[in-house]
Design an enzyme around this catalytic site. Structure first.
Site, mmCIF file in Angstrom:
data_model
loop_
_atom_site.group_PDB
_atom_site.id
_atom_site.type_symbol
_atom_site.label_atom_id
_atom_site.label_comp_id
_atom_site.label_asym_id
_atom_site.label_seq_id
_atom_site.Cartn_x
_atom_site.Cartn_y
_atom_site.Cartn_z
ATOM 1 N N ASP A 95 3.964 8.386 18.744
ATOM 2 C CA ASP A 95 4.824 9.532 19.006
ATOM 3 C C ASP A 95 4.133 10.399 20.051
ATOM 4 O O ASP A 95 3.009 10.101 20.477
ATOM 5 C CB ASP A 95 5.140 10.299 17.714
ATOM 6 C CG ASP A 95 3.901 10.916 17.100
ATOM 7 O OD1 ASP A 95 2.822 10.849 17.702
ATOM 8 O OD2 ASP A 95 4.016 11.474 15.998
ATOM 9 N N ASP A 268 11.170 4.917 11.486
ATOM 10 C CA ASP A 268 9.834 5.118 10.926
ATOM 11 C C ASP A 268 9.939 6.232 9.912
ATOM 12 O O ASP A 268 10.798 7.120 10.032
ATOM 13 C CB ASP A 268 8.829 5.542 12.009
ATOM 14 C CG ASP A 268 8.929 7.037 12.305
ATOM 15 O OD1 ASP A 268 9.867 7.417 13.027
ATOM 16 O OD2 ASP A 268 8.097 7.818 11.797
ATOM 17 N N CYS A 306 11.367 -9.012 -6.138
ATOM 18 C CA CYS A 306 10.400 -8.795 -5.052
ATOM 19 C C CYS A 306 9.322 -9.870 -5.059
ATOM 20 O O CYS A 306 8.831 -10.272 -6.110
ATOM 21 C CB CYS A 306 9.760 -7.415 -5.206
ATOM 22 S SG CYS A 306 8.557 -7.048 -3.909
ATOM 23 N N CYS A 308 6.408 -9.541 -3.218
ATOM 24 C CA CYS A 308 5.183 -8.986 -2.616
ATOM 25 C C CYS A 308 3.963 -9.321 -3.460
ATOM 26 O O CYS A 308 4.076 -9.729 -4.619
ATOM 27 C CB CYS A 308 5.309 -7.470 -2.426
ATOM 28 S SG CYS A 308 4.952 -6.497 -3.899
ATOM 29 N N CYS A 311 3.950 -7.480 -6.852
ATOM 30 C CA CYS A 311 4.896 -7.995 -7.850
ATOM 31 C C CYS A 311 4.558 -9.415 -8.307
ATOM 32 O O CYS A 311 4.884 -9.804 -9.423
ATOM 33 C CB CYS A 311 6.316 -7.925 -7.297
ATOM 34 S SG CYS A 311 6.936 -6.226 -7.234
ATOM 35 N N HIS A 337 3.601 -2.683 -2.144
ATOM 36 C CA HIS A 337 4.955 -2.910 -2.649
ATOM 37 C C HIS A 337 6.002 -2.110 -1.877
ATOM 38 O O HIS A 337 7.022 -2.663 -1.461
ATOM 39 C CB HIS A 337 5.079 -2.573 -4.137
ATOM 40 C CG HIS A 337 6.503 -2.628 -4.585
ATOM 41 N ND1 HIS A 337 7.144 -3.816 -4.889
ATOM 42 C CD2 HIS A 337 7.457 -1.661 -4.674
ATOM 43 C CE1 HIS A 337 8.412 -3.571 -5.169
ATOM 44 N NE2 HIS A 337 8.629 -2.269 -5.049
#
Lengths: 372, 372
Positions: A95, A268, A306, A308, A311, A337
């Site tokens: 930014d 974002d 999920c 991930c 998980c 996660h």
């Protein structure tokens, strides 16, 4: 498939504004719509670059204001840029620092020349002109740089909004002129407060200057959700079709779905990372506040749908124990996660747009949230 | 090669007491001498089980006192034990809780029956007898359990030391009787304060009761280094040759080298993990205090001789930046490095003992430390 500069538009939904595309950068091509995890101080908080790769992150965001203050863009330049300094070889968007400087409120003073402000760390007096903002981002070596913009408080009257937006236009022209390294893309930021006609006028002005992509700034600043969606819906079609569109600092999973529906390509937000550290976890069936006693003996993963790392390997009860014990591993596992959830949601939307079934995806998404 | 129960002695140094062996447990066989990272609350702070595996950790330590209080051994038992709860399939040793209870000082009261104490979390009244300590550790499902012992303050007079040590003997007998699941090993703890003859007497008493391994407790409690080394040197040869010897809560890298030299097989200490979080890092040439301004632009890895994830990927300058910025990634990367350093040091000692060159290894180790 049409192409104009770094953005390639693959296809557009027949039902709404949703678009499927990609953006080419010096550090690889990322697929849109995309969510960019926020790496404020040269790290996405609580995870490694390898964690980000494993969850499918393609591009991350760095904060110019924070890196300018600590450790300093000159130091990072000596290390070959932010990518090498932090060991991330994917794309990076930085930014401009404008939003953070405005957040300093009484510590900042805006003039035609630029933004004078005091460091939140040690109170030292600093100054950032539009040209400085480009120079600092060139030193950081980001793949996508943002113009220095002025942010408008909410609510703001029409006169104040016009003055501030016109200053942003003049700063955008100066950023465009200062932009030397064309390998680094430069995006303009559409302001205009909550006035659709000022937004449209500003979009035209920035398009005339010509940027590699366009952001919509000054949203998610306290306005009602519907107003944010309306502004996005008004601005997106005013932006060049063959350039990427980035809705800055937004938002919740619902916001991502509503943004994509209205033709946004990039997002974002600190929400997935910050909420992770606060113990609020996003799942396909809604939010889980992990400290809740109901999870004390819950052997299930956070989200049955999920895939991930968290998980696949840990129970809700263990995650609750770590959070209650303030263990660092709690922040690590929760962040993995939440970011995976956001990134996977974008992947789902990309597939749905390719299959021209975005509105069915959206219906499913809300249906599952309400199912809990 | 001689064998007796879970410990196998491979070879012994011809120059000193150093031994090379292995210990067989329900969760694999670990090679000794070994360092055990401390996982107080069901996690080794700031790292994942995968990180531990990658750095070569074979066995970790869990704290019975902390897990007893939160989340409770009954809950962990419901999850199939600590291994499953925390997703660690290597070996686990649990302490008895005795040391932590003694650390509570005025919150603890010791009687013949056991230890009455108050939770440091909520002040609730709790009680742990020797039988309870075994029962709790059986519920946790650790591979190696420790007897409940009494700890002697330093300094302590002879009378006080004898009384406390005799109580530890009676508790050790009760633990032995309560020990039902013989798949879980049970170690006795030699006390005796700073009196070599009381230490030797206690070692004989515990050997008569008979345990799967023997620990030396009550050291590193404020006594001079030389006194600690002398006690270890006096006690180790009094313990059965074909059982493993564990020096509890010790220590610095130098302490590990000196302990191995005197015939110790197992070590644990919070130092590598705690120092990592405080920014003090162990390297082959000595300690690095990473916040020091001299590292601001230092592009070198922490330790040129180190092959850990942190040293392979990050500069001292980046690690300093993360530490100064209080980023969670700082604790993660520092912990990976410090634990890797400790584990790699033990691996070096194991190889040196196999080659019967331990004293040359020791000389090299000190030589490099002084070289900085």
């Amino acid at each position: 498939m049409a192409r104009s500069g770094p953005f390639t538009l693959h296809c557009t939904s027949s039902e709404c504004g949703a678009r499927r595309g990609e953006v080419k950068t010096r550090h690889g091509t990322f697929q849109t719509p995309v969510f960019m995890p926020v790496g404020t101080q040269g790290t996405v908080k609580a995870v490694t670059p390898e964690n980000l790769k494993e969850m499918g992150a393609q591009i991350i965001l760095g904060n110019t204001y924070h890196l300018f203050i600590r450790p300093g863009h000159e130091l990072i330049k000596k290390f070959g840029g932010l990518h090498q300094f932090m060991n991330w070889d994917g794309a990076i968007l930085t930014d401009s620092g404008g939003f953070q400087i405005f957040s300093l409120k009484e510590l900042a003073k805006i003039t035609e020349e630029g933004a004078a402000f005091r460091s939140h760390l040690d109170g030292s007096r600093l100054f950032l002109s539009p040209e400085d903002a480009v120079m600092v981002q060139e030193a950081l070596g980001s793949d996508i740089m943002m113009c220095l913009d002025t942010c408008i408080p909410h609510p703001a009257d029409r006169k104040q909004t016009i003055e501030s937006t016109d200053l942003t236009t003049r700063w955008a022209e100066r950023c465009r002129k200062a932009h030397r390294n064309r390998d680094q893309l430069l995006f303009g930021i559409v302001q205009g407060g909550m006035y659709p006609e000022l937004r449209e006028r500003h979009a035209r002005q920035l398009t005339e200057i010509g940027f590699d992509g366009y952001a919509i700034g000054g949203l998610s600043v306290g306005e009602p959700k519907e107003m944010m969606y309306d502004i996005a819906e008004a601005v997106a079609p005013q932006l060049p079709e063959h350039h990427s569109r980035y809705l800055m600092g937004v938002g919740t999973p619902e916001d991502l779905v509503e943004g994509v529906r209205r033709g946004i390509d990039m997002f974002d937000c600190v929400m997935p990372t910050r909420n992770a550290r606060n113990g609020t976890l996003f799942t396909s069936t809604g939010k889980v506040v992990i400290k809740n006693a109901r999870y004390r003996e819950d052997q299930r993963p956070l989200d049955e749908r999920c895939n991930c790392y968290t998980c696949r390997n840990y129970s809700r009860a263990y995650l609750r124990h770590l959070f209650q014990s303030r263990e660092i591993l709690s922040y690590h596992l929760n962040t993995i996660h939440n970011l995976h959830y956001y990134i996977n949601l974008m992947e789902g939307m990309r597939q749905a747009i390719e299959q021209d079934s975005f509105m069915a995806f959206r219906k499913d998404f809300y249906g599952r949230l309400e199912g809990e």
